[in-house]
Every structure is written in C-alpha cells, then in structure tokens.
Design a protein around this motif. Structure first.
Motif, mmCIF file in Angstrom:
data_model
loop_
_atom_site.group_PDB
_atom_site.id
_atom_site.type_symbol
_atom_site.label_atom_id
_atom_site.label_comp_id
_atom_site.label_asym_id
_atom_site.label_seq_id
_atom_site.Cartn_x
_atom_site.Cartn_y
_atom_site.Cartn_z
ATOM 1 N N VAL A 56 2.919 48.122 37.617
ATOM 2 C CA VAL A 56 4.380 48.017 37.612
ATOM 3 C C VAL A 56 4.890 48.002 39.045
ATOM 4 C CG1 VAL A 56 6.518 49.220 37.014
ATOM 5 C CG2 VAL A 56 4.651 49.093 35.348
ATOM 6 N N ASP A 57 5.785 47.070 39.308
ATOM 7 C CA ASP A 57 6.400 46.961 40.635
ATOM 8 C C ASP A 57 7.881 46.697 40.433
ATOM 9 O OD1 ASP A 57 6.956 46.667 43.313
ATOM 10 O OD2 ASP A 57 6.182 44.631 43.436
ATOM 11 N N GLY A 58 8.680 47.769 40.490
ATOM 12 C CA GLY A 58 10.096 47.605 40.200
ATOM 13 C C GLY A 58 10.294 47.228 38.749
ATOM 14 N N ALA A 59 10.989 46.133 38.512
ATOM 15 C CA ALA A 59 11.242 45.684 37.149
ATOM 16 C C ALA A 59 10.167 44.735 36.637
ATOM 17 C CB ALA A 59 12.606 45.013 37.067
ATOM 18 N N GLY A 60 9.182 44.410 37.466
ATOM 19 C CA GLY A 60 8.151 43.463 37.072
ATOM 20 C C GLY A 60 6.755 44.016 37.235
ATOM 21 N N TRP A 61 5.789 43.101 37.289
ATOM 22 C CA TRP A 61 4.379 43.463 37.401
ATOM 23 C C TRP A 61 3.739 42.680 38.542
ATOM 24 C CZ3 TRP A 61 1.877 46.951 34.101
ATOM 25 C CH2 TRP A 61 2.608 47.359 32.980
ATOM 26 N N THR A 62 2.812 43.332 39.238
ATOM 27 C CA THR A 62 1.963 42.632 40.191
ATOM 28 C C THR A 62 0.572 42.520 39.602
ATOM 29 O OG1 THR A 62 1.289 44.690 41.292
ATOM 30 C CG2 THR A 62 3.261 43.556 42.144
ATOM 31 N N THR A 63 -0.210 41.567 40.091
ATOM 32 C CA THR A 63 -1.585 41.411 39.614
ATOM 33 C C THR A 63 -2.519 41.281 40.803
ATOM 34 O OG1 THR A 63 -1.394 38.988 39.507
ATOM 35 C CG2 THR A 63 -0.881 40.226 37.503
ATOM 36 N N GLU A 64 -3.746 41.715 40.599
ATOM 37 C CA GLU A 64 -4.801 41.475 41.589
ATOM 38 C C GLU A 64 -6.145 41.515 40.887
ATOM 39 O OE1 GLU A 64 -4.819 44.421 44.639
ATOM 40 O OE2 GLU A 64 -4.939 46.123 43.271
ATOM 41 N N LEU A 65 -7.079 40.756 41.422
ATOM 42 C CA LEU A 65 -8.445 40.760 40.941
ATOM 43 C C LEU A 65 -9.249 41.772 41.745
ATOM 44 C CD1 LEU A 65 -9.051 36.913 40.587
ATOM 45 C CD2 LEU A 65 -8.601 38.541 38.743
ATOM 46 N N MET B 171 -7.162 33.284 27.590
ATOM 47 C CA MET B 171 -6.633 32.797 28.865
ATOM 48 C C MET B 171 -7.487 33.347 30.004
ATOM 49 S SD MET B 171 -3.097 35.050 28.815
ATOM 50 C CE MET B 171 -2.736 34.500 27.137
ATOM 51 N N PRO B 172 -7.764 32.560 31.035
ATOM 52 C CA PRO B 172 -8.643 33.011 32.127
ATOM 53 C C PRO B 172 -7.979 34.108 32.946
ATOM 54 C CG PRO B 172 -7.675 30.874 32.635
ATOM 55 C CD PRO B 172 -7.320 31.171 31.215
ATOM 56 N N LEU B 173 -8.803 35.058 33.424
ATOM 57 C CA LEU B 173 -8.250 36.183 34.160
ATOM 58 C C LEU B 173 -7.782 35.797 35.557
ATOM 59 C CD1 LEU B 173 -10.484 39.221 33.173
ATOM 60 C CD2 LEU B 173 -8.501 38.232 32.030
ATOM 61 N N ASP B 174 -8.241 34.655 36.072
ATOM 62 C CA ASP B 174 -7.761 34.240 37.392
ATOM 63 C C ASP B 174 -6.489 33.397 37.301
ATOM 64 O OD1 ASP B 174 -8.901 32.013 36.291
ATOM 65 O OD2 ASP B 174 -10.178 31.535 38.005
ATOM 66 N N GLN B 175 -5.963 33.231 36.082
ATOM 67 C CA GLN B 175 -4.671 32.572 35.878
ATOM 68 C C GLN B 175 -3.846 33.431 34.911
ATOM 69 O OE1 GLN B 175 -5.151 28.420 34.745
ATOM 70 N NE2 GLN B 175 -7.024 28.263 35.957
#
Length: 204
Positions: A192-201, A1-5
């Motif tokens: 980790v952000d609270g109960a979920g995850w954030t992403t950034e390139l 899977m592509p890292l930008d998606q």
C-alpha cells in the motif's frame, strides 16, 4: 496473468489464483483451497511472541480476508491486544503461495450472524459448548457441554453466541510466489502506498 505484467492492485491476481485453487480442490486433490495460516502476536514477558495456526477463509473482497472464531480464543485475545496479522495461503499442488500482511478488525455483528446461520447445526452447538483455547479436564467434559447446548436449543434455531465473532484482515502488503524450475521462483510484492499500490519483483 504473468507476474512481470501485474495489474494495478493485487485483487484480480488473488481472484485468479484462488479460483484456480478452488478448481483444483474440486478435482479431488487432497487440499483445501480456503486453508490459510494465521499468525498473530502474543505478549511474552516484556516482548512479543509470534503464534500461528490454520484457519479457513470464509469471505474476501478488496476490504480484506475474513475468518470466524471465538473472540475469547487465543487468536481473538491476541488480535484484540495487537491487531497486526499475517496470512499465508499455500497451494503446493499448484506451486503457489500468497502472503498477506495487514491489520485485523472485527467484522460486524450482522456478518457474524449471517455466517453462523450457514453453519451445520452441530457446529453451531459446538460454538456454544466450547470455551475455545481454555483447558478442559477430559473429552467427557466437552461432550457434556455439547449435551447441555443440545438441550438448551432443542426446539429452536441455534443463535450465534455472543462470544462468536470474526475478523477481517485488511491487506497492506501481499506477496505472490510462483514456483519455477531450478528454484528460480517468481515473487511479486504489492504494498500500500497512499491510496494505491506499488509493485516490485523479488529475487527467489
């Protein structure tokens, strides 16, 4: 899977990359897909000193990444004093790297005994004989300890030693690195952000 998606959590991507590494390993490429560098923190005077070594991934799921060791080894004592840990998987043949940062906690005794039962008998005996990370006089001292363990358990199954354990590193940050031409690599970070995850390139 592509890292930008990216998927919503890092685990589908880890599963895909780890499976790719295991397939490459099975194709007789000269590397171990399960090898990972473990970094811990050790007391050094009034501060801390990072220490690293290579260990093997034995289990993983969304709770974290598991390895086994003597609990009174350097890494075992260091994690007991400061549970912050980092892992690095590096698969140069695939031009991929995964960094994991998180908190390590001991696995259950049932997990330790279940894993110990899968080990070759020689490795089971070695776990009893070796005082991991402690000084020894010479090789003969270690071989004598192995001989004593062999004698002790000659007619029975070798149980898991009380000092044999494992740790699960629960990820709080994961970075996926994919090599590209001209060193314009892809880098995707989950946090980790609270109960979920954030992403950034990230820029390479």
């Amino acid at each position: 899977m592509p890292l930008d998606q990216p998927p919503a959590t890092p685990f589908p991507l880890f599963e895909e990359w780890f499976a790719d590494a295991r397939r490459a390993e099975a194709a007789d490429r000269p590397f171990s897909a399960t090898a990972m560098t473990l970094s811990t923190l050790a007391r050094a005077g009034s501060g801390w000193r990072p220490r690293s070594r290579v260990v093997l991934l034995k289990e993983w799921d969304e709770r974290g990444f598991v390895f086994f060791t003597h609990t009174d080894s350097d890494k075992g004592r260091e994690l007991a004093a400061c549970p912050q840990a980092a892992l690095v998987f590096h698969w140069p043949e695939l031009e991929r790297q995964i960094r994991v940062e998180g908190t390590a906690a001991p696995v259950t005794r049932a997990e330790v005994e279940a894993y110990h039962a899968t080990r070759p008998r020689g490795s089971q005996l070695g776990a009893w004989a070796s005082r991991q990370s402690r000084p020894i006089g010479d090789r003969a001292e270690l071989e004598a300890a192995v001989a004593l363990a062999e004698e002790r358990f000659a007619a029975v199954e070798v149980p898991a030693p009380p000092h044999w354990g494992g740790f699960r590193v629960a990820p709080e940050r994961m970075e996926f690195w994919q090599g590209r031409r001209s060193r314009l690599h892809d880098r995707l970070v989950y946090a980790v952000d609270g109960a979920g995850w954030t992403t950034e390139l990230l820029a390479p």
